[in-house]
Design a protein around this motif. Sequence first.
Motif, PDB file in Angstrom:
ATOM      1  N   CYS A 141       5.187   6.441  16.391  1.00  0.00           N
ATOM      2  CA  CYS A 141       3.964   5.986  15.727  1.00  0.00           C
ATOM      3  C   CYS A 141       3.762   4.485  15.925  1.00  0.00           C
ATOM      4  O   CYS A 141       2.632   4.021  16.123  1.00  0.00           O
ATOM      5  CB  CYS A 141       4.014   6.316  14.237  1.00  0.00           C
ATOM      6  SG  CYS A 141       3.811   8.077  13.860  1.00  0.00           S
ATOM      7  N   ARG A 172       0.095  15.969   3.941  1.00  0.00           N
ATOM      8  CA  ARG A 172      -0.882  16.373   4.957  1.00  0.00           C
ATOM      9  C   ARG A 172      -0.698  17.831   5.367  1.00  0.00           C
ATOM     10  O   ARG A 172      -1.666  18.505   5.722  1.00  0.00           O
ATOM     11  CB  ARG A 172      -0.755  15.477   6.201  1.00  0.00           C
ATOM     12  CG  ARG A 172      -0.932  13.999   5.953  1.00  0.00           C
ATOM     13  CD  ARG A 172      -2.179  13.683   5.159  1.00  0.00           C
ATOM     14  NE  ARG A 172      -3.411  14.131   5.821  1.00  0.00           N
ATOM     15  CZ  ARG A 172      -4.610  14.067   5.261  1.00  0.00           C
ATOM     16  NH1 ARG A 172      -4.747  13.597   4.036  1.00  0.00           N
ATOM     17  NH2 ARG A 172      -5.678  14.485   5.925  1.00  0.00           N
ATOM     18  N   ALA A 222       4.537  11.402   2.748  1.00  0.00           N
ATOM     19  CA  ALA A 222       3.262  11.349   3.470  1.00  0.00           C
ATOM     20  C   ALA A 222       3.038  12.610   4.288  1.00  0.00           C
ATOM     21  O   ALA A 222       1.923  13.147   4.332  1.00  0.00           O
ATOM     22  CB  ALA A 222       3.231  10.116   4.374  1.00  0.00           C
ATOM     23  N   ALA A 223       4.095  13.101   4.938  1.00  0.00           N
ATOM     24  CA  ALA A 223       3.952  14.257   5.824  1.00  0.00           C
ATOM     25  C   ALA A 223       3.632  15.538   5.063  1.00  0.00           C
ATOM     26  O   ALA A 223       2.723  16.288   5.434  1.00  0.00           O
ATOM     27  CB  ALA A 223       5.222  14.441   6.657  1.00  0.00           C
ATOM     28  N   GLN A 257      -5.302   9.941  11.051  1.00  0.00           N
ATOM     29  CA  GLN A 257      -4.303   9.626  12.073  1.00  0.00           C
ATOM     30  C   GLN A 257      -3.031  10.454  11.869  1.00  0.00           C
ATOM     31  O   GLN A 257      -2.442  10.936  12.839  1.00  0.00           O
ATOM     32  CB  GLN A 257      -3.970   8.130  12.020  1.00  0.00           C
ATOM     33  CG  GLN A 257      -5.058   7.216  12.545  1.00  0.00           C
ATOM     34  CD  GLN A 257      -4.710   5.751  12.360  1.00  0.00           C
ATOM     35  OE1 GLN A 257      -4.210   5.338  11.306  1.00  0.00           O
ATOM     36  NE2 GLN A 257      -4.956   4.945  13.387  1.00  0.00           N
ATOM     37  N   GLN A 258      -2.623  10.618  10.632  1.00  0.00           N
ATOM     38  CA  GLN A 258      -1.438  11.422  10.353  1.00  0.00           C
ATOM     39  C   GLN A 258      -1.624  12.870  10.792  1.00  0.00           C
ATOM     40  O   GLN A 258      -0.716  13.482  11.354  1.00  0.00           O
ATOM     41  CB  GLN A 258      -1.102  11.355   8.864  1.00  0.00           C
ATOM     42  CG  GLN A 258      -0.571  10.007   8.420  1.00  0.00           C
ATOM     43  CD  GLN A 258      -0.381   9.910   6.923  1.00  0.00           C
ATOM     44  OE1 GLN A 258      -0.876  10.742   6.156  1.00  0.00           O
ATOM     45  NE2 GLN A 258       0.330   8.876   6.482  1.00  0.00           N
ATOM     46  N   PHE A 281       4.550   6.020  10.288  1.00  0.00           N
ATOM     47  CA  PHE A 281       3.735   7.194   9.972  1.00  0.00           C
ATOM     48  C   PHE A 281       3.102   7.092   8.593  1.00  0.00           C
ATOM     49  O   PHE A 281       1.912   7.390   8.419  1.00  0.00           O
ATOM     50  CB  PHE A 281       4.597   8.458  10.049  1.00  0.00           C
ATOM     51  CG  PHE A 281       3.859   9.715   9.677  1.00  0.00           C
ATOM     52  CD1 PHE A 281       3.111  10.399  10.617  1.00  0.00           C
ATOM     53  CD2 PHE A 281       3.914  10.219   8.376  1.00  0.00           C
ATOM     54  CE1 PHE A 281       2.418  11.560  10.281  1.00  0.00           C
ATOM     55  CE2 PHE A 281       3.222  11.371   8.026  1.00  0.00           C
ATOM     56  CZ  PHE A 281       2.477  12.039   8.987  1.00  0.00           C
ATOM     57  N   PHE A 304       8.134   8.710   4.626  1.00  0.00           N
ATOM     58  CA  PHE A 304       7.673   9.641   5.653  1.00  0.00           C
ATOM     59  C   PHE A 304       7.537  11.048   5.082  1.00  0.00           C
ATOM     60  O   PHE A 304       6.511  11.714   5.288  1.00  0.00           O
ATOM     61  CB  PHE A 304       8.647   9.672   6.835  1.00  0.00           C
ATOM     62  CG  PHE A 304       8.279  10.671   7.899  1.00  0.00           C
ATOM     63  CD1 PHE A 304       7.536  10.288   9.002  1.00  0.00           C
ATOM     64  CD2 PHE A 304       8.651  12.004   7.793  1.00  0.00           C
ATOM     65  CE1 PHE A 304       7.178  11.212   9.984  1.00  0.00           C
ATOM     66  CE2 PHE A 304       8.297  12.944   8.752  1.00  0.00           C
ATOM     67  CZ  PHE A 304       7.558  12.538   9.854  1.00  0.00           C
ATOM     68  N   ASN A 313       8.769   7.732  13.560  1.00  0.00           N
ATOM     69  CA  ASN A 313       8.275   6.403  13.206  1.00  0.00           C
ATOM     70  C   ASN A 313       8.228   5.472  14.424  1.00  0.00           C
ATOM     71  O   ASN A 313       7.294   4.687  14.583  1.00  0.00           O
ATOM     72  CB  ASN A 313       9.145   5.796  12.103  1.00  0.00           C
ATOM     73  CG  ASN A 313       8.726   6.242  10.715  1.00  0.00           C
ATOM     74  OD1 ASN A 313       7.543   6.487  10.458  1.00  0.00           O
ATOM     75  ND2 ASN A 313       9.680   6.332   9.806  1.00  0.00           N
TER      76      ASN A 313
END
Length: 250
Positions: A151, A80, A76-77, A166-167, A159, A73, A148
Amino acid sequence: MASEKNNSSRRDFLVKSMSLIPAVVVTGGSMGAVGLAAPAAAAEAEKSAEPAAQGKAGEPWQPQFFNDVEWAFINAAVARLIPADERGPGALEAGVPEFIDRQMNTPYATGAIWYMQGPFNPDVPKEMGYQLPLVPKQIYNLGIADANDWCKKQHGKLFAELSGEQQDSVLGQFESGDAQFTQLPSSLFFSYLLQNTREGFFSDPIHGGNKGMVGWTLINFPGARADFMDWVERGERYPFPPVSINGVRA
Protein backbone atom coordinates in the motif's frame (compact mmCIF):
# COMPACT_ATOMS: atom_id res chain seq x y z
CA MET A 1 -24.57 5.89 -3.85
CA ALA A 2 -21.94 3.55 -5.29
CA SER A 3 -20.62 2.85 -1.79
CA GLU A 4 -24.15 2.00 -0.56
CA LYS A 5 -24.61 -0.45 -3.45
CA ASN A 6 -21.27 -2.09 -2.71
CA ASN A 7 -22.17 -2.46 0.96
CA SER A 8 -25.55 -3.97 0.07
CA SER A 9 -24.08 -6.42 -2.42
CA ARG A 10 -21.44 -7.51 0.08
CA ARG A 11 -24.09 -8.05 2.75
CA ASP A 12 -26.26 -10.07 0.34
CA PHE A 13 -23.25 -12.15 -0.71
CA LEU A 14 -22.41 -12.74 2.95
CA VAL A 15 -25.89 -14.08 3.72
CA LYS A 16 -25.87 -16.37 0.67
CA SER A 17 -22.37 -17.63 1.46
CA MET A 18 -23.47 -18.88 4.86
CA SER A 19 -24.46 -22.14 3.17
CA LEU A 20 -20.73 -22.75 2.61
CA ILE A 21 -19.74 -22.39 6.26
CA PRO A 22 -19.90 -25.58 8.37
CA ALA A 23 -22.51 -25.62 11.13
CA VAL A 24 -19.80 -26.23 13.72
CA VAL A 25 -18.47 -22.72 13.06
CA VAL A 26 -21.69 -20.87 13.83
CA THR A 27 -22.46 -23.06 16.82
CA GLY A 28 -19.02 -22.69 18.36
CA GLY A 29 -17.24 -25.90 17.38
CA SER A 30 -13.49 -26.26 17.05
CA MET A 31 -13.26 -26.57 13.27
CA GLY A 32 -11.63 -23.87 11.14
CA ALA A 33 -10.53 -20.82 13.07
CA VAL A 34 -12.86 -21.47 15.99
CA GLY A 35 -10.29 -22.75 18.46
CA LEU A 36 -10.31 -23.20 22.21
CA ALA A 37 -10.88 -19.74 23.69
CA ALA A 38 -9.46 -18.95 27.10
CA PRO A 39 -12.26 -19.81 29.57
CA ALA A 40 -11.95 -16.66 31.67
CA ALA A 41 -11.91 -14.30 28.69
CA ALA A 42 -14.77 -16.17 27.04
CA ALA A 43 -16.89 -15.98 30.17
CA GLU A 44 -16.25 -12.27 30.45
CA ALA A 45 -17.21 -11.65 26.82
CA GLU A 46 -20.39 -13.68 27.18
CA LYS A 47 -21.47 -11.92 30.36
CA SER A 48 -21.03 -8.48 28.92
CA ALA A 49 -22.25 -9.12 25.34
CA GLU A 50 -21.01 -5.62 24.52
CA PRO A 51 -21.15 -4.03 21.05
CA ALA A 52 -18.03 -3.61 18.93
CA ALA A 53 -14.67 -5.04 19.94
CA GLN A 54 -14.84 -4.24 23.62
CA GLY A 55 -13.37 -5.71 26.77
CA LYS A 56 -14.07 -5.15 30.45
CA ALA A 57 -16.49 -2.44 31.52
CA GLY A 58 -17.11 -1.27 27.97
CA GLU A 59 -13.45 -0.58 27.25
CA PRO A 60 -12.08 -1.40 23.77
CA TRP A 61 -10.53 -4.86 23.49
CA GLN A 62 -6.78 -4.74 24.01
CA PRO A 63 -5.11 -7.05 21.48
CA GLN A 64 -3.01 -9.84 22.94
CA PHE A 65 -1.29 -10.87 19.71
CA PHE A 66 -1.33 -8.03 17.16
CA ASN A 67 0.79 -4.90 17.54
CA ASP A 68 -0.68 -1.43 17.01
CA VAL A 69 -0.04 -1.32 13.26
CA GLU A 70 -1.41 -4.83 12.73
CA TRP A 71 -4.43 -4.06 14.90
CA ALA A 72 -5.22 -0.97 12.84
CA PHE A 73 -5.04 -3.07 9.68
CA ILE A 74 -7.36 -5.77 11.08
CA ASN A 75 -9.95 -3.25 12.22
CA ALA A 76 -9.91 -1.39 8.91
CA ALA A 77 -10.00 -4.54 6.78
CA VAL A 78 -12.88 -6.34 8.49
CA ALA A 79 -14.90 -3.12 8.43
CA ARG A 80 -14.69 -3.19 4.61
CA LEU A 81 -15.26 -6.95 4.25
CA ILE A 82 -18.52 -6.88 6.24
CA PRO A 83 -19.59 -3.23 6.49
CA ALA A 84 -22.34 -1.90 8.71
CA ASP A 85 -25.44 -0.86 6.79
CA GLU A 86 -29.17 -0.33 7.18
CA ARG A 87 -29.62 -4.06 7.84
CA GLY A 88 -27.41 -4.09 10.90
CA PRO A 89 -23.90 -3.88 12.39
CA GLY A 90 -20.84 -4.98 10.45
CA ALA A 91 -17.79 -7.02 11.41
CA LEU A 92 -16.19 -4.20 13.37
CA GLU A 93 -19.27 -3.64 15.52
CA ALA A 94 -19.70 -7.39 15.98
CA GLY A 95 -16.25 -7.73 17.54
CA VAL A 96 -14.57 -9.65 14.72
CA PRO A 97 -11.14 -8.07 15.45
CA GLU A 98 -11.35 -9.44 18.99
CA PHE A 99 -12.32 -12.86 17.63
CA ILE A 100 -9.33 -12.97 15.28
CA ASP A 101 -6.95 -11.74 17.98
CA ARG A 102 -8.15 -14.45 20.37
CA GLN A 103 -7.74 -17.11 17.70
CA MET A 104 -4.06 -16.22 17.40
CA ASN A 105 -3.57 -17.75 20.87
CA THR A 106 -5.10 -21.13 20.05
CA PRO A 107 -3.73 -24.42 18.65
CA TYR A 108 -5.21 -23.41 15.30
CA ALA A 109 -2.92 -20.38 15.03
CA THR A 110 0.25 -22.32 15.83
CA GLY A 111 -0.55 -25.09 13.37
CA ALA A 112 -0.72 -27.61 16.21
CA ILE A 113 -3.72 -29.30 14.57
CA TRP A 114 -2.18 -29.30 11.08
CA TYR A 115 0.15 -31.69 9.34
CA MET A 116 3.21 -29.50 8.78
CA GLN A 117 5.88 -31.90 7.55
CA GLY A 118 7.62 -31.14 4.25
CA PRO A 119 8.29 -31.19 1.43
CA PHE A 120 6.37 -28.05 0.51
CA ASN A 121 5.61 -27.45 -3.15
CA PRO A 122 3.50 -24.33 -3.76
CA ASP A 123 3.41 -24.99 -7.50
CA VAL A 124 1.25 -28.12 -7.28
CA PRO A 125 -2.52 -27.90 -7.92
CA LYS A 126 -4.65 -26.59 -5.06
CA GLU A 127 -6.38 -29.96 -4.87
CA MET A 128 -3.17 -31.30 -3.33
CA GLY A 129 -3.77 -29.22 -0.21
CA TYR A 130 -1.93 -26.48 1.64
CA GLN A 131 1.69 -26.25 0.48
CA LEU A 132 3.43 -23.60 2.60
CA PRO A 133 5.44 -23.95 5.84
CA LEU A 134 3.52 -21.01 7.38
CA VAL A 135 0.99 -21.35 10.19
CA PRO A 136 -1.88 -18.83 10.65
CA LYS A 137 0.09 -16.66 13.10
CA GLN A 138 2.81 -16.23 10.50
CA ILE A 139 0.33 -15.73 7.69
CA TYR A 140 -1.12 -12.76 9.57
CA ASN A 141 2.21 -11.26 10.67
CA LEU A 142 3.85 -11.57 7.25
CA GLY A 143 0.66 -10.84 5.31
CA ILE A 144 -0.11 -7.60 7.11
CA ALA A 145 3.50 -6.44 6.78
CA ASP A 146 3.48 -7.17 3.05
CA ALA A 147 0.04 -5.59 2.63
CA ASN A 148 1.13 -2.36 4.27
CA ASP A 149 4.39 -2.29 2.30
CA TRP A 150 2.47 -2.76 -0.93
CA CYS A 151 0.00 0.00 0.00
CA LYS A 152 2.85 2.40 0.78
CA LYS A 153 4.43 1.70 -2.61
CA GLN A 154 1.16 2.13 -4.47
CA HIS A 155 -0.53 4.89 -2.45
CA GLY A 156 2.08 6.28 -0.06
CA LYS A 157 0.04 5.25 2.99
CA LEU A 158 -0.64 2.26 5.21
CA PHE A 159 -3.81 0.32 4.47
CA ALA A 160 -5.62 1.72 7.52
CA GLU A 161 -4.90 5.28 6.32
CA LEU A 162 -6.53 4.82 2.89
CA SER A 163 -10.05 5.92 2.05
CA GLY A 164 -12.82 3.34 2.08
CA GLU A 165 -12.92 3.23 -1.71
CA GLN A 166 -9.16 2.72 -1.90
CA GLN A 167 -9.33 -0.04 0.70
CA ASP A 168 -12.02 -1.83 -1.30
CA SER A 169 -9.88 -1.66 -4.42
CA VAL A 170 -6.79 -2.86 -2.56
CA LEU A 171 -8.64 -5.80 -1.01
CA GLY A 172 -9.83 -6.76 -4.48
CA GLN A 173 -6.23 -6.82 -5.69
CA PHE A 174 -5.24 -8.95 -2.71
CA GLU A 175 -8.05 -11.39 -3.47
CA SER A 176 -7.14 -11.72 -7.16
CA GLY A 177 -3.44 -12.05 -6.41
CA ASP A 178 -2.62 -8.98 -8.50
CA ALA A 179 -0.87 -7.41 -5.51
CA GLN A 180 2.66 -8.76 -5.38
CA PHE A 181 3.72 -9.66 -1.84
CA THR A 182 7.28 -10.67 -1.03
CA GLN A 183 6.75 -13.26 1.72
CA LEU A 184 3.55 -15.11 0.74
CA PRO A 185 0.85 -14.89 -1.95
CA SER A 186 -1.53 -11.98 -1.41
CA SER A 187 -4.48 -14.20 -2.36
CA LEU A 188 -3.58 -16.67 0.39
CA PHE A 189 -3.46 -13.92 2.99
CA PHE A 190 -6.78 -12.53 1.79
CA SER A 191 -8.44 -15.96 1.92
CA TYR A 192 -7.53 -16.37 5.60
CA LEU A 193 -8.59 -12.83 6.44
CA LEU A 194 -11.96 -13.27 4.72
CA GLN A 195 -12.63 -16.72 6.17
CA ASN A 196 -11.76 -15.67 9.72
CA THR A 197 -13.87 -12.53 9.35
CA ARG A 198 -16.88 -14.63 8.36
CA GLU A 199 -16.25 -17.03 11.20
CA GLY A 200 -15.96 -14.21 13.74
CA PHE A 201 -19.19 -12.64 12.50
CA PHE A 202 -21.14 -15.89 12.80
CA SER A 203 -19.42 -17.77 15.64
CA ASP A 204 -20.86 -18.19 19.09
CA PRO A 205 -20.19 -15.03 21.15
CA ILE A 206 -18.15 -17.12 23.58
CA HIS A 207 -15.26 -16.75 21.11
CA GLY A 208 -15.34 -12.94 21.16
CA GLY A 209 -17.17 -12.19 17.90
CA ASN A 210 -20.85 -12.02 16.92
CA LYS A 211 -21.50 -9.67 19.84
CA GLY A 212 -25.15 -9.29 20.60
CA MET A 213 -25.57 -12.23 18.19
CA VAL A 214 -25.92 -9.73 15.35
CA GLY A 215 -24.67 -12.26 12.78
CA TRP A 216 -27.20 -14.86 13.82
CA THR A 217 -29.98 -12.26 13.91
CA LEU A 218 -29.11 -11.21 10.34
CA ILE A 219 -29.68 -14.72 8.97
CA ASN A 220 -32.36 -15.69 11.51
CA PHE A 221 -30.19 -18.48 12.94
CA PRO A 222 -31.55 -19.83 16.26
CA GLY A 223 -28.12 -20.44 17.76
CA ALA A 224 -27.55 -23.13 20.36
CA ARG A 225 -31.17 -23.95 21.02
CA ALA A 226 -31.72 -27.57 22.01
CA ASP A 227 -34.27 -28.29 19.30
CA PHE A 228 -35.84 -26.31 16.47
CA MET A 229 -36.30 -29.07 13.89
CA ASP A 230 -40.09 -28.73 13.96
CA TRP A 231 -39.66 -25.33 12.27
CA VAL A 232 -37.26 -26.44 9.52
CA GLU A 233 -39.87 -27.39 6.90
CA ARG A 234 -42.61 -24.93 7.79
CA GLY A 235 -41.52 -22.30 5.30
CA GLU A 236 -41.92 -19.69 8.04
CA ARG A 237 -39.49 -17.33 9.70
CA TYR A 238 -38.26 -18.73 13.01
CA PRO A 239 -39.98 -16.52 15.62
CA PHE A 240 -37.58 -16.79 18.56
CA PRO A 241 -34.28 -14.93 19.12
CA PRO A 242 -30.94 -16.79 18.97
CA VAL A 243 -29.38 -18.26 22.10
CA SER A 244 -25.64 -18.61 22.77
CA ILE A 245 -23.90 -21.65 24.20
CA ASN A 246 -23.95 -19.99 27.63
CA GLY A 247 -27.70 -19.45 27.43
CA VAL A 248 -27.60 -15.70 26.72
CA ARG A 249 -30.39 -14.55 24.42
CA ALA A 250 -30.13 -11.85 21.79
